[in-house]
Design an enzyme around this catalytic site. Structure first.
Site, PDB file in Angstrom:
ATOM      1  N   GLN A 111      37.204  30.292  42.617  1.00  0.00           N
ATOM      2  CA  GLN A 111      38.585  30.379  43.100  1.00  0.00           C
ATOM      3  C   GLN A 111      39.214  31.669  42.598  1.00  0.00           C
ATOM      4  O   GLN A 111      40.361  31.962  42.897  1.00  0.00           O
ATOM      5  CB  GLN A 111      39.391  29.189  42.569  1.00  0.00           C
ATOM      6  CG  GLN A 111      38.860  27.849  43.033  1.00  0.00           C
ATOM      7  CD  GLN A 111      39.341  26.723  42.119  1.00  0.00           C
ATOM      8  OE1 GLN A 111      40.392  26.145  42.331  1.00  0.00           O
ATOM      9  NE2 GLN A 111      38.577  26.418  41.095  1.00  0.00           N
ATOM     10  N   ASN A 112      38.458  32.439  41.806  1.00  0.00           N
ATOM     11  CA  ASN A 112      39.018  33.651  41.210  1.00  0.00           C
ATOM     12  C   ASN A 112      38.919  34.835  42.162  1.00  0.00           C
ATOM     13  O   ASN A 112      38.000  34.917  42.970  1.00  0.00           O
ATOM     14  CB  ASN A 112      38.294  33.980  39.899  1.00  0.00           C
ATOM     15  CG  ASN A 112      38.433  32.855  38.895  1.00  0.00           C
ATOM     16  OD1 ASN A 112      39.316  32.017  39.034  1.00  0.00           O
ATOM     17  ND2 ASN A 112      37.578  32.833  37.894  1.00  0.00           N
ATOM     18  N   VAL A 113      39.884  35.749  42.015  1.00  0.00           N
ATOM     19  CA  VAL A 113      39.921  36.923  42.899  1.00  0.00           C
ATOM     20  C   VAL A 113      39.605  38.196  42.119  1.00  0.00           C
ATOM     21  O   VAL A 113      39.781  39.294  42.614  1.00  0.00           O
ATOM     22  CB  VAL A 113      41.316  37.053  43.580  1.00  0.00           C
ATOM     23  CG1 VAL A 113      41.623  35.825  44.424  1.00  0.00           C
ATOM     24  CG2 VAL A 113      42.432  37.294  42.557  1.00  0.00           C
ATOM     25  N   HIS A 129      39.210  32.060  47.425  1.00  0.00           N
ATOM     26  CA  HIS A 129      40.577  32.596  47.503  1.00  0.00           C
ATOM     27  C   HIS A 129      40.603  34.110  47.680  1.00  0.00           C
ATOM     28  O   HIS A 129      41.619  34.746  47.433  1.00  0.00           O
ATOM     29  CB  HIS A 129      41.379  32.166  46.256  1.00  0.00           C
ATOM     30  CG  HIS A 129      41.627  30.684  46.215  1.00  0.00           C
ATOM     31  ND1 HIS A 129      41.983  30.003  45.081  1.00  0.00           N
ATOM     32  CD2 HIS A 129      41.564  29.743  47.195  1.00  0.00           C
ATOM     33  CE1 HIS A 129      42.129  28.708  45.364  1.00  0.00           C
ATOM     34  NE2 HIS A 129      41.867  28.531  46.635  1.00  0.00           N
ATOM     35  N   CYS A 179      44.728  51.160  57.487  1.00  0.00           N
ATOM     36  CA  CYS A 179      43.342  50.826  57.850  1.00  0.00           C
ATOM     37  C   CYS A 179      42.630  52.084  58.343  1.00  0.00           C
ATOM     38  O   CYS A 179      43.160  52.813  59.188  1.00  0.00           O
ATOM     39  CB  CYS A 179      43.363  49.757  58.942  1.00  0.00           C
ATOM     40  SG  CYS A 179      41.754  49.470  59.689  1.00  0.00           S
ATOM     41  N   CYS A 182      41.847  51.479  62.446  1.00  0.00           N
ATOM     42  CA  CYS A 182      42.867  51.404  63.504  1.00  0.00           C
ATOM     43  C   CYS A 182      44.238  51.872  63.035  1.00  0.00           C
ATOM     44  O   CYS A 182      45.187  51.891  63.819  1.00  0.00           O
ATOM     45  CB  CYS A 182      42.954  49.973  64.048  1.00  0.00           C
ATOM     46  SG  CYS A 182      43.838  48.845  62.951  1.00  0.00           S
ATOM     47  N   SER A 221      41.300  23.613  36.704  1.00  0.00           N
ATOM     48  CA  SER A 221      42.023  22.342  36.618  1.00  0.00           C
ATOM     49  C   SER A 221      41.609  21.423  37.776  1.00  0.00           C
ATOM     50  O   SER A 221      41.959  20.248  37.784  1.00  0.00           O
ATOM     51  CB  SER A 221      43.533  22.597  36.633  1.00  0.00           C
ATOM     52  OG  SER A 221      43.897  23.306  37.805  1.00  0.00           O
ATOM     53  N   ASN A 245      35.420  23.167  29.583  1.00  0.00           N
ATOM     54  CA  ASN A 245      36.860  23.425  29.642  1.00  0.00           C
ATOM     55  C   ASN A 245      37.456  22.884  28.347  1.00  0.00           C
ATOM     56  O   ASN A 245      37.203  21.733  27.989  1.00  0.00           O
ATOM     57  CB  ASN A 245      37.447  22.669  30.860  1.00  0.00           C
ATOM     58  CG  ASN A 245      38.895  23.057  31.163  1.00  0.00           C
ATOM     59  OD1 ASN A 245      39.683  23.298  30.253  1.00  0.00           O
ATOM     60  ND2 ASN A 245      39.227  23.084  32.437  1.00  0.00           N
TER      61      ASN A 245
HETATM   62  P1  OAD Z   1      44.458  26.711  36.539  1.00  0.00           P
HETATM   63  O1  OAD Z   1      45.408  27.637  35.829  1.00  0.00           O
HETATM   64  O2  OAD Z   1      45.006  25.593  37.340  1.00  0.00           O
HETATM   65  O3  OAD Z   1      43.473  26.033  35.475  1.00  0.00           O
HETATM   66  C1  OAD Z   1      42.788  26.792  34.521  1.00  0.00           C
HETATM   67  C2  OAD Z   1      41.870  25.856  33.771  1.00  0.00           C
HETATM   68  O4  OAD Z   1      41.124  26.647  32.873  1.00  0.00           O
HETATM   69  C3  OAD Z   1      42.603  24.800  32.939  1.00  0.00           C
HETATM   70  O5  OAD Z   1      41.993  23.534  33.162  1.00  0.00           O
HETATM   71  C4  OAD Z   1      42.393  25.277  31.505  1.00  0.00           C
HETATM   72  O6  OAD Z   1      42.284  24.189  30.578  1.00  0.00           O
HETATM   73  C5  OAD Z   1      41.070  25.986  31.617  1.00  0.00           C
HETATM   74  N1  OAD Z   1      40.832  27.034  30.621  1.00  0.00           N
HETATM   75  C6  OAD Z   1      41.709  27.820  29.945  1.00  0.00           C
HETATM   76  N2  OAD Z   1      41.078  28.677  29.155  1.00  0.00           N
HETATM   77  C7  OAD Z   1      39.747  28.451  29.324  1.00  0.00           C
HETATM   78  C8  OAD Z   1      38.562  29.014  28.788  1.00  0.00           C
HETATM   79  N3  OAD Z   1      38.608  30.029  27.910  1.00  0.00           N
HETATM   80  N4  OAD Z   1      37.380  28.519  29.194  1.00  0.00           N
HETATM   81  C9  OAD Z   1      37.293  27.494  30.082  1.00  0.00           C
HETATM   82  N5  OAD Z   1      38.374  26.920  30.608  1.00  0.00           N
HETATM   83  C10 OAD Z   1      39.579  27.391  30.240  1.00  0.00           C
HETATM   84  O7  OAD Z   1      43.465  27.635  37.376  1.00  0.00           O
HETATM   85  P2  OAD Z   1      42.536  27.252  38.618  1.00  0.00           P
HETATM   86  O8  OAD Z   1      41.973  25.888  38.460  1.00  0.00           O
HETATM   87  O9  OAD Z   1      41.618  28.379  38.837  1.00  0.00           O
HETATM   88  O10 OAD Z   1      45.120  29.799  43.838  1.00  0.00           O
HETATM   89  O11 OAD Z   1      43.611  27.239  39.772  1.00  0.00           O
HETATM   90  C11 OAD Z   1      43.214  27.119  41.083  1.00  0.00           C
HETATM   91  C12 OAD Z   1      44.090  27.942  41.979  1.00  0.00           C
HETATM   92  O12 OAD Z   1      45.468  27.722  41.663  1.00  0.00           O
HETATM   93  C13 OAD Z   1      43.943  29.430  41.804  1.00  0.00           C
HETATM   94  O13 OAD Z   1      42.816  29.949  42.452  1.00  0.00           O
HETATM   95  C14 OAD Z   1      45.208  29.953  42.408  1.00  0.00           C
HETATM   96  C15 OAD Z   1      46.196  28.966  41.828  1.00  0.00           C
HETATM   97  O14 OAD Z   1      47.302  28.709  42.593  1.00  0.00           O
HETATM   98  C16 OAD Z   1      45.588  30.765  44.631  1.00  0.00           C
HETATM   99  O15 OAD Z   1      46.086  31.781  44.186  1.00  0.00           O
HETATM  100  C17 OAD Z   1      45.427  30.486  46.084  1.00  0.00           C
END
Ligand code: OAD
Length: 275
Positions: A111-113, A129, A179, A182, A221, A245
């Site tokens: 989900q990381n960019v 994403h 771009c 175009c 999460s 996690n």
């Molecule tokens: P979140 O910020 O929701 O969750 C991050 C998770 O990483 C949490 O469960 C933390 O406990 C855990 N965490 C923190 N530090 C860590 C570490 N050092 N090692 C392992 N885990 C750790 O982020 P995402 O689940 O990625 O979407 O969120 C999903 C999406 O929500 C993102 O891609 C973004 C956001 O809105 C868009 O931008 C479309």
């Protein structure tokens, strides 16, 4: 990061799951890049606390911020650019690349960019994403890489004190220029709230989730849909689930093995034992 101790039993159990797998897949979120200096979205230190997604996580909100909160928007954009440009892979990214080379990992669904899986050498990366180092033409749809030097120049412009609207626009256009094919406007190739995920990538990710016999759920999460269907689909299809996690997530109670550690800390130990 913190005084975490890596328990030998977790390492042993983790190796056991890998050994019995013939088709493993990783599903990663912001937490795997936390130790590369990129803040997560949720939680006390999360980005959404200072920059609420209702304003900064969607295009209409960003357009309003451009008009009425430009200094704050300029600060956010410069912080994001600095953070992304300075980040480099940590042991979790490196371990996943190695597990793909040596088996049994077949794909990373992220989900990381931030592009860090690719930088670390992962070959099959499904970016649900998008990627902040790629631009997409709003007119013809062509995708192109961000010029990192230009992104740095844009970042420096954004840091000008008391930036004007014109200055902000110039900085944003330095990062996302016209771009090459175009002449249309480009934008970062990332998915904002209210936008759809890339359909092909999501389909491939769902296929991987149903096919794998082991899913590594790392630093997410697992709350944001549709991406969050991935671990649920894998479980429904009978895969084992291993979570790394430090905090409990919405999928923790269903994990077959839960390793409550920062991913970088855990995978550093894992890699150390291999050498
Ligand atoms: P979140 O910020 O929701 O969750 C991050 C998770 O990483 C949490 O469960 C933390 O406990 C855990 N965490 C923190 N530090 C860590 C570490 N050092 N090692 C392992 N885990 C750790 O982020 P995402 O689940 O990625 O979407 O969120 C999903 C999406 O929500 C993102 O891609 C973004 C956001 O809105 C868009 O931008 C479309």
């Amino acid at each position: 990061m913190g005084p975490f101790t890596v328990n030998e039993e977790w390492l042993e159990a983790f190796r056991g799951f890998l050994e019995s797998s013939t088709y493993a897949v990783a599903f990663t979120g912001a937490g795997v890049s936390a130790e590369s200096g990129i803040p997560t979205f949720r939680g006390d230190e999360g980005i959404w606390r200072e920059y609420p997604p209702a304003v900064y996580g969607n295009l209409p909100g960003l357009a309003l911020a451009f008009l009425f909160r430009r200094r704050r928007l300029a600060r956010l954009a410069s912080e994001v650019l600095t953070t992304l440009l300075e980040a480099s892979p940590n042991p979790c990214h490196h371990a996943l690349a190695r597990l793909e080379r040596e088996g049994p990992l077949r794909a990373v669904i992220t989900q990381n960019v931030d592009d860090l899986h690719r930088v670390a050498g992962s070959m099959r990366v499904l970016e649900l994403h998008g990627n902040a180092f790629r631009l997409r033409c709003s007119r013809c749809g062509l995708r192109m890489d961000v010029d990192r030097d230009k992104a740095l120049e844009a970042r420096d412009r954004l840091l000008q004190p008391g930036i004007s609207r014109r200055g902000l626009l110039a900085a944003l256009m330095e990062y996302a220029g016209a771009c090459g094919a175009c002449g249309g406007r480009t934008r970062p190739d990332v998915v904002l709230f209210g936008e759809s995920l890339p359909v092909d990538t999501m389909n491939q990710a769902m296929e991987e989730a149903s096919r794998c016999d082991l899913l590594l759920v790392l630093g997410t999460s697992s709350m944001v849909y549709p991406a969050a269907v991935i671990p649920r689909m894998a479980l429904e299809s009978g895969a084992k689930l291993v979570e790394v996690n430090p905090n409990a997530s919405s999928i923790s109670s269903r994990a077959h093995l839960r390793i409550p550690l920062p991913a970088g800390v855990f995978f550093a130990s894992y890699l150390e034992r291999l050498t």
